[in-house]
Structure formats: structure tokens, C-alpha cells
Write a protein that holds these residues in place. Structure first.
Motif, PDB file in Angstrom:
ATOM      1  N   ASN A   7       0.855  -1.182   0.000  1.00  0.00           N
ATOM      2  CA  ASN A   7       0.000   0.000   0.000  1.00  0.00           C
ATOM      3  C   ASN A   7       0.893   1.235   0.000  1.00  0.00           C
ATOM      4  O   ASN A   7       1.669   1.427   0.930  1.00  0.00           O
ATOM      5  N   PHE A   8       0.793   2.035  -1.037  1.00  0.00           N
ATOM      6  CA  PHE A   8       1.649   3.198  -1.174  1.00  0.00           C
ATOM      7  C   PHE A   8       0.818   4.451  -1.387  1.00  0.00           C
ATOM      8  O   PHE A   8      -0.284   4.407  -1.923  1.00  0.00           O
TER       9      PHE A   8
ATOM     10  N   LEU B 278       2.463  -2.493 -12.160  1.00  0.00           N
ATOM     11  CA  LEU B 278       2.495  -3.878 -11.696  1.00  0.00           C
ATOM     12  C   LEU B 278       3.681  -4.100 -10.775  1.00  0.00           C
ATOM     13  O   LEU B 278       4.728  -3.451 -10.914  1.00  0.00           O
ATOM     14  N   MET B 279       3.525  -5.035  -9.815  1.00  0.00           N
ATOM     15  CA  MET B 279       4.616  -5.447  -8.944  1.00  0.00           C
ATOM     16  C   MET B 279       4.951  -6.901  -9.272  1.00  0.00           C
ATOM     17  O   MET B 279       4.079  -7.785  -9.181  1.00  0.00           O
ATOM     18  N   PHE B 280       6.224  -7.142  -9.664  1.00  0.00           N
ATOM     19  CA  PHE B 280       6.646  -8.485 -10.055  1.00  0.00           C
ATOM     20  C   PHE B 280       7.608  -9.037  -9.011  1.00  0.00           C
ATOM     21  O   PHE B 280       8.594  -8.392  -8.634  1.00  0.00           O
ATOM     22  N   ASP B 281       7.311 -10.266  -8.546  1.00  0.00           N
ATOM     23  CA  ASP B 281       8.160 -10.937  -7.572  1.00  0.00           C
ATOM     24  C   ASP B 281       9.062 -11.927  -8.305  1.00  0.00           C
ATOM     25  O   ASP B 281       8.599 -12.918  -8.867  1.00  0.00           O
TER      26      ASP B 281
ATOM     27  N   PHE C  94      -1.613  -1.818  -9.451  1.00  0.00           N
ATOM     28  CA  PHE C  94      -2.111  -0.507  -9.037  1.00  0.00           C
ATOM     29  C   PHE C  94      -2.770   0.153 -10.247  1.00  0.00           C
ATOM     30  O   PHE C  94      -2.155   0.285 -11.307  1.00  0.00           O
ATOM     31  N   THR C  95      -3.991   0.599 -10.078  1.00  0.00           N
ATOM     32  CA  THR C  95      -4.678   1.319 -11.142  1.00  0.00           C
ATOM     33  C   THR C  95      -5.297   2.586 -10.580  1.00  0.00           C
ATOM     34  O   THR C  95      -5.461   2.745  -9.360  1.00  0.00           O
TER      35      THR C  95
END
Length: 1012
Positions: free
Chosen positions: A26-27, A289-292, A302-303
Motif C-alpha cells: 500500500n503506497f 504492476l509489482m513483479f516478484d 495498481f490502477t
């Protein structure tokens, strides 16, 4: 119920218990646009220089950002020194902080020190460039075009161009290139193929398969990642057999042919914000997008959400960049977006589904003790909501409607809708109080317990606290309630002196057997043993008695009791009784209901309309946080402060702010001050200001209107940065400039000056670095020592010349006067003497009475003329300029005449008068006045005594002649001219003459005239 309704609950509340790889990050996103000063909203790429400035290229110009202000550069057709082209393609920054810019048809660099743009040319033509980057290892610039790549020496500007052996035929566009740690230059051709060139060997690899790259990125493990146009997010593995690809699809696609059908635009990595296994992937039209890398999948999306003012501002992105401090910057089609860890301390979210006609102030959140997927939310005026934390689904709303699922008819739930925070007892029951009483939640079942007095009227509890097992104590409108949490029974202890004084207030344990119950008319103490109420009245400190007594929030930390009153924050030492106000100097004033809370480290948090304050009782230090830190709002409207998990919450109407009090720290990154511009008489100094950090800038005497522009690049609450400055040689001490970034000095006198500047970051931490600027304003020649010396010498010489001339003139006059005196004496005097002698002889020779009478007249006239001529000769003679000579002549005249008549004479002259010099006119008139006064005394006074006194006081000479004769009436008109002539002569020497007399009282003649 649609999931969109509880998006807030997914993002905000779930994060409180999130674990790595399972729950979303959460940012708080902050976006800057043209309304903030950005040159254009369509941003393409950004980089930070060594001074801390962020440089942003856009579709229409270049911006430099310091955290507060943008300085913009745009092309002007009328000015050849401006930016050559507005539509920029790529940016690089070399070791000297020169800003290199490619714009398809050319390449230029901006010299920050000289404020100049220089176009790079290949021969006579501009060097074509679609991408540019700086090579730290070789300390050179690489410029790439569709035909070649060029190595540029940033110092000599020497070019070495290498043609591309295989030309890209399909795409006319090149995206920003990458130079990796293995010296490979990756050149992506938009929606087509790419080149991979070994810059050491010059070996060129052209990938013929159309993979449609948009960018390349090398992570901290030196793995190469490629973003593509609808070909997935790809890891590129280079081995002996060529380039291999590992494609990653997105699970968040809603409209797509397959999981790879999305446009990824750029990659970044920030260990400050996320673990080193997380890659941030910007999408062209689909958000972030967050890529692991460990799980090899995307974990979060996130949109843009119009209801989330702290969320991502747009789904349309162009590039993403992590600066050296770990801040993520996203260049978007609608501005520049920042994600800064040091600005993530306070997260604010709105709750759209609470937007209804009911009151809706969030009061508490708690996890269900029996179901880890379930949580409960209470809101003043909107009841209790049960929801699924995993899916976001609202499971049930309690006491929300008037009755059933309707807002019509009698509102049967009103007193139970006004819920408060939650308390969990030792049996895992959840409790929240309401106007009607208290609600118990046990294994998902809600039970109401109304509280009434002996007359079965509601007592309206407003605050509660759990003390020891089995009991909850509640403060209410007319006393205190002890609730047995096992069976729900309660005892109501009524305060007979309450007088409904506790409509809103608080309750706090004082010790093992005493509670304090606070309200609008003061604080009452309840003893659980005696079951009696007594007054608790701290010392009144102000004249605002009514508001100071009104205590609506109450908290105890050790032996200190903190009172939130309508007059401010008071603290009472429970050992000594000492009472003081705290925080007045910081703006802490009115404190309302539910606005004090204590964290696990025993820090006190205070919510006011001026800010949220953290108070450390150990250091006695306040820290202040405002909306610029991320707090949703600051107002006197109702709020509720409560805890949930490790977070503290501020509940608003339809919104919350939450934060981890253990992570809310002062900003420890110091802001280094920079002097950006110096203007002298309205013109900017074009020389590099770094030259004058130690050397002196020489200015003319009339170049004394100085304007200094300065800043301190920082991106953590930069609008809170403050400055101090001192102009050494002018300012005696440091001057607080506040948040101003411009200082003006008018009409500085000549001298040597050192302008010194320092900055304090958003938490008030001063920088160690002091920016300096040396300049010297020349002294005009007429103020220099040599000119002054010359002027003194010239003045002395002129004075000497004038003195000599005057002396010569005086000598000449002296000689003329002497000559006249001699001539009058020798010629006219001799002639008059002869006439007098002849008339005397003739008078003795004739006996004719008529002739004798005529001869007598000639004799008398000649004698009188001789006397007058003697006086004139005496006046003119320069030897008689001293008053001493005049005194001798006055004595010689008066004494024989007066003594011959038997009149006693007193003639006195002051010691300081004889050496005075007089003018010929002064001697002449003074002597004639003297003679007239003596003659009048002889003729008319019949006096026996006459005194003559001359004296000097200051520059005034006085002559007093006094007799003791018969006197006369001064108002009588006389036929003669004697007195009139005396007055005229006194006026001629700028003096005053007074004659005082009366019959039989004598006469006094008083003359006063100035002398130099």
C-alpha cells in the motif's frame, strides 16, 4: 455486494496484517502536473543529478525540479540560446552534471554552470540522436540513431561514430537504450526488434525476431529484463546459443487475447520501498504492476481510482525510474508521479460506501477473534459493518437502517447506530458502546445491553475502558457504570452533582481503586471502594475558565495526567499537583473528544485543527505533522482516534488516516543548500557560481542591487524546508528566511561580502553544508583612501593659496591705509593747521568786530576740521586695528575734559578685550558714539561721577557709560541729531543702543555689538 465497494477495505485495512507475498503493498502516490509548474504534463523520462535536482524531459520542454519549484526550459524561435527542440526523446547526465538531450534530429547538452545549450555537430550538421546515455566506466556519452551509434568525449566533444551493420527497417522509433554491466549496449526499436552491441569488441547482435521491445532493464543481480508491446514481461538470458526468453503473463488482465497481451513500458527497483526481489513494472495503458522474482509472477496491480486522492493518478505511463535515494518516479501522460518511503508514514483513504445520508465518522476496526478472514468496522451514526478481509465482501450491516433494510418509518436503531471503538475482553468477546448502552459481539452474534437509571431512562455512555478481567467501566452522562462482561449485568453509580455535565467526555483509571470521569464542566473522581464521587480540580491557569474546565479527552502516562481541554493541553503531575499547559508555542489549542491516544512507547498523540502532534514525555519534545505529511484533514469536525493492529487510526467522516507510530520518525536526510542564481542590477550572472565559493566576484560600485535565488533539492515534504542566511559584512547574525527561496539586498555599500546559506529539512534538521558566495563591491574613486588623501592635500593647498592671497591682500590694504593716513596727516592736516595758524594771527591783527567775528569762525572751523581729520587719520591707520589703541584714544579724549569740570571718572576695560581686532567701521562708530555720550554728559548732565565700562562676553562687546547727573525724559523730542546719530551708528555696526534716563536719576548709555 460488488468488490469495488470495499476496495478501501482490501487496500487499507488488510495491509495492517499483511505478510510478504500474500497481501498487497500500500503506497501513497503524489503526482505533479503543469498546475504545479511542470513544463508539460506528458512526461517521458527523468534522471537526478549529483546535486539532487531531478531533470524531466517532456513532449514540450525540459523541467528541473527541486522538490518544490520547477525551472522550465523551452525552445524559442526568437532566441538561439534556448533549448533547440521541445519534443525530447532521451536524457543523460554526465559526471560534470551536464544534461544531455536527444531529440531525433539532434543532440545537445545543457551546461548548468554557464546556463547554456550547446548542439553537438558531426561536421557541419547536427548529430542525429534518438537515445543518449552516460558511460561511467569510460566517462563518455553514447548517442544512438537508426544508422549508427556514437561515442562522445564530454570534455573535448570528439566523436567516434560506428555504423550499424544491420539497419532496422520496420520501426522508425528508438526507445531509450541500456548499457549493462557487461558493456553491452541494448537498443530497442519500438514494436519491432533490437540490437545488442558489445562496445568493447564492437560485435553487433541484431535480434531478427519481432519481440516488440519498449525498454531494457538490468536488475541488481545483473539479470536483463525486457518490457514489450503485448508480448509479456520478459527476462532475456544471453548464452552461447543466443538470446533466450522467459515470458511472464499478467493475472490482472480483464480484456486480452492471452495473459501476455499487455504493454509494459519500463522497470525499476527500490529497496527502500520493497524487498530486493520486487520489480516495479510500469504499463503503457494499464497502471503499475509489482513483479516478484522469487515467485516469478505478478503479485499486485495498481490502477487509477478517482476516489483515492493518494492513489496513482493515471494508468497511462511512459517510463519508471528509481533515484539514488530509493524514490520511485513514474513519468506519465498526465504528470510526474512520486512514491517516497519517507512520505509513506501517513496513509489516508476515503471510504466511498460510507457516503450516505447518515452520519459516518469511522470509530473503530477490529479483527474477529474466531475467523481470520473477518473484521468489524464501527462508524458513529452508521452502526457496525462485518466484512471479509480477503475478498472485500460486505457480509452484514448492523443497526444501519431504521428497521430491517429500510430507511422509512420510525428509526428504531438510532441509539444503537452511534457506535464507538472496539474492546476485546479476555474471553474473546468484542464490545462497543453506543448511545443506548453497549453491544457485545461473541462468535459473530451481536447482543445489545441497554443502560438505564432507576427510572429506566438511558444514561448515554460516551467512553469506556477495560480494567482487569471480567469488567468494563464506562463513563456516562450522569455517573459511571461497572459492566460484568461474563453475564452482562451492570451497576450504575450516579453522581448527584453531575447535572448532565458529561454529554461528551472521557474516562481514565487513576489508580487501582479510582477513576477519573471528565466532561464539559470538569473532572470528577470516583472511588470504587467507597463508591463516592469527589471533585478533581487541577489548578486553573488562564482567564478562559469555562474552556479550560471543559475536559473532553483524558490520558495518563505514568505519573503524568494529560487533559485535553477546550483551552489546550494541560498536564498534571499526580505526585506534586503541579499543572502546566503544554504545546501552546506549537499551536496546540482546542482539543476535542477522542483526540488523545497513547502508543506502545508511551508517546502521546494529540489531534487538533492545527496538526497532529507527537509528544515524547521523556524528552519533552513535540513533533508536528500536517496534511502535507499525508494526514487526511485537520479540522474541528468530529474525529475518532483508535488503534488497530500496530497502527493508530484517525477516523473521519467517510475516511481514515492510519500510521505506524513506531515508524513515524523525523526526516534524517539533510537538505543541502544550493545557490542557483545571482542577479546583479536585474541581470543574471552568467559565470558558474561555483567559481565564487572561494574566489571573489568583482562588482562595480554601482552594481549594488543583489538578488540571490537558492534552494535545497529534497523530495520529502520539501515544502517544509526552511532556510537561514547571513551576508557577512552586512548582517550581524543569521537571518531566518523561513521557506523563502529568494533574498534581495538593495543599495549595498562598497565592501567585501560573503553570502552564506544553510537549510533545515522537513523535520528541522539543519544541514552540515553551508553554501557560500563571495563578491566584492568596489569603492567609487571619490570614496577611496587615495582620493580622500588627494582631496585633503588639494584642500590644504587651496587653503594655503587663499591664505597667501588674503595675506597679500591684507598687506596691500594695510599699505594703502597707511599711505592714506600719511597723506591725510601730511597734506590735508598741514593745510588745516596752516589755516588755523593764519586765522589766529589774523584775529590778533584786526580790531574790526565784523572781521574779527568772521576770523573766529574760520579759526573754530579749522580747529574742528583738524580734530576730525585727526580722528580719520587715526581710524584709517592699520596700526590702530587693536581695540587696545581705541581704548587709549578714548581715555585721552575723555579724561582731560571730565577732570577739567571736576567730574570723577571710572574707566574700566576687561582683560579679554584689549587684544580684540576691530574693523575701521567699528572703531569709527564706536568712538563717535563714545564722544557723543561724553559731550552730552559734559553739556547737560551736571554730573559729579561718570563710569565708563567696556567688556566682552562671548562674541559681544558692551560699552556702558553711566552718570549721576540730572537726567532727562527719554520721551522728549530734541531738536538736535545727537541721539539719532548714536542709534544710527549702533545699527551700522549691527549693534543695539539703549539710553535709560529719567529726571534726577542720571543717565545710562548701553551699547552692545558683535565682534569676530
Amino acid at each position: 455486494m460488488p468488490l469495488l465497494i470495499l476496495r478501501f477495505l482490501i487496500i487499507v485495512i488488510i495491509c495492517c496484517t499483511s505478510t510478504y507475498g500474500q497481501q498487497p503493498y500500500n503506497f501513497k502516490f503524489k503526482t505533479y502536473t503543469a498546475s504545479n509548474g511542470l513544463v508539460h504534463n506528458f512526461t517521458k523520462k527523468c534522471l537526478k543529478d549529483s546535486k539532487g535536482f531531478l531533470w524531466i524531459i517532456t513532449q514540450h520542454g525540459l523541467s528541473r525540479f527541486d522538490g518544490v519549484n520547477f525551472k522550465n526550459f523551452e525552445h524559442s524561435n526568437s532566441d538561439s540560446t534556448t533549448l533547440p527542440e521541445n519534443d525530447l526523446q532521451d536524457i543523460a547526465i554526465d559526471a560534470s552534471d551536464n544534461i544531455w538531450l536527444s531529440y531525433k534530429t539532434g543532440l545537445c547538452f545543457y551546461n548548468q554552470a554557464a546556463h547554456t545549450f550547446t548542439v553537438i555537430k558531426n561536421g557541419r550538421e547536427p548529430l542525429k540522436s534518438s537515445s543518449v546515455l552516460y558511460d561511467k566506466k569510460r566517462k563518455c556519452i553514447w548517442s544512438i540513431s537508426l544508422e549508427s551509434y556514437t561515442k562522445i568525449d564530454p570534455y573535448s566533444k570528439a566523436l567516434v561514430t560506428t555504423p550499424l551493420l544491420t539497419r532496422e527497417a520496420f520501426s522508425p522509433e528508438i526507445s531509450p537504450a541500456l548499457l549493462d554491466s557487461k558493456d553491452r549496449l541494448w537498443i530497442p526499436y519500438q514494436r519491432s526488434r533490437y540490437h545488442c552491441i558489445d562496445v568493447n569488441s564492437g560485435k553487433q547482435y541484431y535480434h531478427k525476431k519481432r519481440v516488440e521491445p519498449t525498454s531494457f532493464y538490468e536488475d541488481e543481480e545483473h539479470r536483463i529484463w525486457m518490457t514489450t508491446w503485448q508480448h509479456g514481461f520478459t527476462e532475456v538470458v544471453v548464452n552461447d546459443t543466443g538470446h533466450q526468453y522467459i515470458l511472464h503473463g499478467s493475472p490482472f488482465l480483464k480484456i486480452a487475447e492471452n495473459e501476455y497481451d499487455y504493454i509494459s513500458q519500463g522497470v525499476a527497483q527500490s529497496n527502500a520501498l520493497t524487498p530486493d526481489s520486487i520489480l516495479w513494472v510500469a504499463q503503457n495503458t494499464g497502471g503499475l504492476l509489482m513483479f516478484d522474482k522469487r515467485s516469478k509472477k505478478f503479485i499486485q496491480h495498481f490502477t487509477h481510482d478517482a476516489n483515492d486522492k493518494n492513489g496513482i493518478a493515471t494508468d497511462y505511463n511512459q517510463s519508471i525510474y528509481c533515484d539514488p535515494t530509493g524514490i520511485i518516479w513514474i513519468c506519465t501522460w498526465h504528470g510526474l508521479t512520486k512514491i517516497n518511503k519517507r512520505e509513506q508514514q501517513f496513509i489516508s483513504k476515503e471510504i466511498p460506501w460510507l457516503n450516505n445520508q447518515l452520519y459516518n465518522c469511522v470509530a473503530g476496526i477490529i479483527d474477529d477473534p474466531y475467523d481470520e478472514d473477518i473484521a468489524w468496522l464501527s462508524a458513529n451514526g452508521s452502526g457496525i459493518t462485518k466484512y471479509n478481509k480477503t475478498t472485500g465482501e460486505i457480509l452484514h450491516k448492523y443497526f444501519f437502517y431504521f428497521t430491517g433494510n429500510s430507511f422509512t418509518g420510525l428509526d428504531q436503531n438510532y441509539n444503537w447506530r452511534w457506535t464507538d471503538k472496539f474492546i476485546k475482553d479476555e474471553q474473546n468477546n468484542l464490545w462497543t458502546l453506543t448511545y443506548g448502552g453497549i453491544i457485545k459481539i461473541s462468535k459473530g452474534v451481536l447482543t445489545r445491553f441497554p443502560f438505564t437509571d432507576r427510572e429506566h431512562k438511558l444514561v448515554y455512555p460516551y467512553a469506556f475502558v477495560r480494567v482487569g478481567p471480567g469488567f468494563i467501566w464506562l463513563g456516562c452522562e450522569r455517573g459511571i457504570i461497572k459492566l460484568n462482561t461474563t453475564d452482562g449485568s451492570y451497576d450504575f453509580f450516579e453522581d448527584n452533582q453531575a447535572k448532565r455535565s458529561y454529554a461528551i467526555g472521557d474516562i481514565e483509571p487513576l489508580d487501582a481503586s479510582n477513576f477519573l470521569v471528565a466532561g464539559a464542566t470538569g473532572i470528577r473522581q470516583f472511588n470504587t471502594i467507597t463508591q463516592k464521587f469527589t471533585a478533581f480540580a487541577p489548578l486553573i491557569l488562564s482567564r478562559d475558565t469555562t474552556n479550560e474546565i471543559a475536559c473532553l479527552s483524558l490520558r495518563r502516562i505514568d505519573n503524568q495526567l494529560y487533559l485535553g481541554t477546550l483551552a489546550g493541553l494541560k498536564v498534571v503531575d499526580l505526585n506534586t499537583g503541579a499543572t502546566v499547559f503544554l504545546g501552546k508555542e506549537h499551536g496546540i489549542d482546542k482539543i476535542g473528544h477522542h483526540r488523545l491516544i497513547v502508543d506502545d512507547s508511551k508517546n502521546l498523540w494529540i489531534y487538533t485543527s492545527a496538526g497532529l502532534y507527537k509528544y515524547d514525555p521523556r524528552s519533552k519534545r513535540f513533533e508536528k505533522f500536517t496534511t502535507s505529511d499525508g494526514i487526511y484533514d485537520l479540522s474541528d469536525d468530529a474525529v475518532n482516534m483508535f488503534s488497530y493492529g500496530k497502527y493508530l487510526y484517525i477516523g473521519y467522516r467517510m475516511a481514515v488516516t492510519y500510521f505506524d507510530p513506531m515508524q513515524v520518525n523525523v526526516n534524517t536526510i539533510k537538505a543541502n543548500p544550493i545557490i542557483t542564481e545571482l542577479q546583479v542590477n536585474g541581470k543574471t550572472i552568467g559565470q558558474p557560481l561555483s567559481l565564487f565559493e572561494k574566489n571573489w566576484l568583482k562588482l562595480n560600485y554601482d552594481e549594488n542591487e543583489i538578488i540571490v535565488n537558492y534552494t535545497a533539492p529534497d523530495f520529502t515534504n520539501a515544502d517544509k524546508i526552511t532556510f537561514q542566511y547571513q551576508l557577512q559584512g552586512y548582517d550581524k547574525q543569521w537571518v531566518n528566511a523561513g521557506m523563502r527561496r529568494r533574498i534581495t539586498y538593495n543599495n549595498l555599500p562598497p565592501g567585501d561580502y560573503i553570502f552564506k546559506l544553510r537549510a533545515a529539512n522537513s523535520s528541522g534538521l539543519w544541514s552540515d553544508k553551508i553554501a557560500t558566495l563571495h563578491f566584492s563591491i568596489a569603492t567609487p574613486f571619490w570614496k577611496t583612501w587615495w582620493f580622500s588623501s588627494l582631496l585633503v592635500l588639494a584642500t590644504c593647498l587651496l587653503a594655503f593659496v587663499l591664505y597667501r592671497s588674503r595675506l597679500k591682500q591684507i598687506k596691500k590694504i594695510y599699505e594703502v591705509r597707511s599711505s592714506i593716513s600719511r597723506s591725510l596727516h601730511d597734506e590735508v592736516g598741514a593745510t588745516l593747521s596752516s589755516i588755523n595758524i593764519y586765522s589766529e594771527v589774523a584775529r590778533t591783527k584786526t580790531n574790526d568786530p565784523a572781521v574779527k567775528q568772521l576770523v573766529d569762525k574760520v579759526y573754530d572751523a579749522s580747529a574742528n576740521a583738524m580734530e576730525n581729520m585727526s580722528d580719520i587719520v587715526w581710524y584709517v591707520n592699520p596700526k590702530n586695528d587693536l581695540l587696545e589703541n581705541l581704548l587709549v584714544r578714548m581715555r585721552e579724549y575723555a579724561l582731560p575734559l571730565l577732570e577739567a569740570r571736576g567730574i570723577n571718572v571710572l574707566f574700566e576695560a576687561g582683560d579679554n578685550i584689549e587684544d580684540l581686532k576691530t574693523t575701521m567701521q567699528q572703531r569709527h562708530n564706536l568712538y563717535l558714539i563714545f564722544k557723543e555720550a561724553i559731550n552730552n554728559a559734559l553739556k547737560y548732565a551736571q554730573a559729579k561721577n561718570i563710569s565708563i565700562v567696556l567688556a566682552k562676553q562671548g562674541n559681544i562687546v558692551s560699552m556702558d557709560i553711566k552718570d549721576d547727573g540730572r537726567g532727562f525724559d527719554v520721551n522728549t523730542n530734541f531738536s538736535g541729531n545727537g541721539i539719532t546719530n548714536m542709534l544710527f551708528r549702533a545699527e551700522a555696526i549691527k549693534g543695539t543702543l539703549h539710553i535709560n534716563s529719567a529726571p534726577n536719576t542720571g543717565t545710562t548709555v548701553d551699547l552692545r555689538f558683535p565682534i569676530t
